[in-house]
Scaffold this active site. Sequence first.
Site, short mmCIF file in Angstrom:
data_model
loop_
_atom_site.label_atom_id
_atom_site.label_comp_id
_atom_site.label_asym_id
_atom_site.label_seq_id
_atom_site.Cartn_x
_atom_site.Cartn_y
_atom_site.Cartn_z
N TYR A 271 0.98 -1.24 0.01
CA TYR A 271 0.08 0.00 -0.05
C TYR A 271 0.93 1.17 -0.06
O TYR A 271 0.74 2.05 -0.77
CB TYR A 271 -0.88 -0.02 1.36
CG TYR A 271 -1.96 1.24 1.11
CD1 TYR A 271 -2.99 1.27 0.39
CD2 TYR A 271 -1.82 2.31 2.35
CE1 TYR A 271 -3.64 2.36 0.45
CE2 TYR A 271 -2.80 3.11 2.29
CZ TYR A 271 -3.76 3.16 1.43
OH TYR A 271 -4.43 4.35 1.60
N VAL B 166 -10.97 3.42 14.42
CA VAL B 166 -12.03 3.97 14.98
C VAL B 166 -13.40 2.76 14.55
O VAL B 166 -14.17 2.57 15.67
CB VAL B 166 -12.82 5.23 13.97
CG1 VAL B 166 -13.83 5.65 14.17
CG2 VAL B 166 -11.61 6.17 14.14
N THR C 266 0.24 7.91 18.12
CA THR C 266 -1.03 8.99 18.10
C THR C 266 -1.41 8.89 16.52
O THR C 266 -0.79 8.47 15.67
CB THR C 266 -0.40 10.48 18.46
OG1 THR C 266 0.70 10.72 17.57
CG2 THR C 266 0.26 10.64 19.56
N ASN D 263 -5.90 10.00 8.50
CA ASN D 263 -7.00 9.11 9.06
C ASN D 263 -8.25 9.93 8.87
O ASN D 263 -8.61 10.78 9.46
CB ASN D 263 -6.83 8.61 10.39
CG ASN D 263 -5.41 7.80 10.61
OD1 ASN D 263 -4.63 8.19 10.12
ND2 ASN D 263 -5.81 6.61 10.91
N ARG E 174 1.20 10.39 13.89
CA ARG E 174 0.82 10.95 12.44
C ARG E 174 0.12 11.95 12.60
O ARG E 174 -1.05 11.96 13.54
CB ARG E 174 -0.10 9.44 11.86
CG ARG E 174 -0.61 9.73 10.58
CD ARG E 174 0.48 10.05 9.68
NE ARG E 174 1.77 8.85 9.38
CZ ARG E 174 1.37 7.82 8.73
NH1 ARG E 174 0.25 7.51 8.52
NH2 ARG E 174 2.45 7.07 8.85
#
Length: 320
Positions: free
Chosen positions: A150, A193, A215, A179, A282
């Site tokens: 990816y 999530v 994070t 994200n 991130r």
Amino acid sequence: MRNYNSRKRILVTGGAGFLGSHLIDRLLDRGDEVVCVDNLFTGAKRNIEHLHSHPRLEFMRHDVTFPLYIEVDQIYNLACPASPIHYRHDPVQTTKTSVHGAINMLGLAKRLRARIFQASTSEVYGDPAIHPQPESYWGNVNPIGPRSCYDEGKRCAETLFFDYYRQHNLDIRVARIFNTYGPRMHPNDGRVVSNFIVQALKGEPITIYGEGQQTRSFCYVDDLIDGIVRFVDAEPGFAGPINLGNPSEFTIRELAQQVLDIVGEKSKLVFCPLPADDPTQRKPDIALAREKLGWEPRVKLEEGLKKTVSYFEDLLLEGE
């Protein structure tokens, strides 16, 4: 392709996916015609079933690793598995989707002289040594790791887009998406999530990898789609890349607690080994998006999580 009125005919690859379906909603709402292309590997028809009889939507089941012959004014290339569970299921196909898919869509855009958008990713930064991550950062990516299908696939797609821009003067737009969450996420995509919400709603243990101190920055889908559309509609001259994401940073444990506060304290936290090459932090630097697009996220995490929890509650009741 000549346009005889202000209405555009727009191709959205990956249109039955999480982001693609929300983008199609936005384009149809403003009056465009949309061709939704998806092979339904990770996308789902239920994401666009509310548009089943819409007179300006056409659905085409097609894999972008094969050429597509169609007439459109703009192209949004969103086709690619975007969660570790999905892209690691078939890593070769994931790389082909990013690379061959980009080549095919760029070839189509070249023939039509159409503006084309590429959905790139914050994963091009890998496990970053710079925080927050600006677009000028070249990244820290393992080229042979389990996530590289990816990460490197998207990096190669960016290379192709900018080579077409330089060599063929193609009108490109490249955005690095951080994200994003919201309704229509796949319940089993392995993203943090959706994982936490589904586990909490089922009363199952909430799975945290490592200590939960890594994070992430979570952008609600409506904000992201607004940024994408603004970027594509902007005047020619700025191709990107541009970061699109929410600069508000949370630890994974903080996210888990917010989900529990909304759903109710029925689940316990369970800690598991950290996956290979999982980034420790991130956070996007969105100064360029503010400057060029006048864009920044507006939906707070708590507000967005409540909407997402409501969606998954309905989904679980339906037995999906």
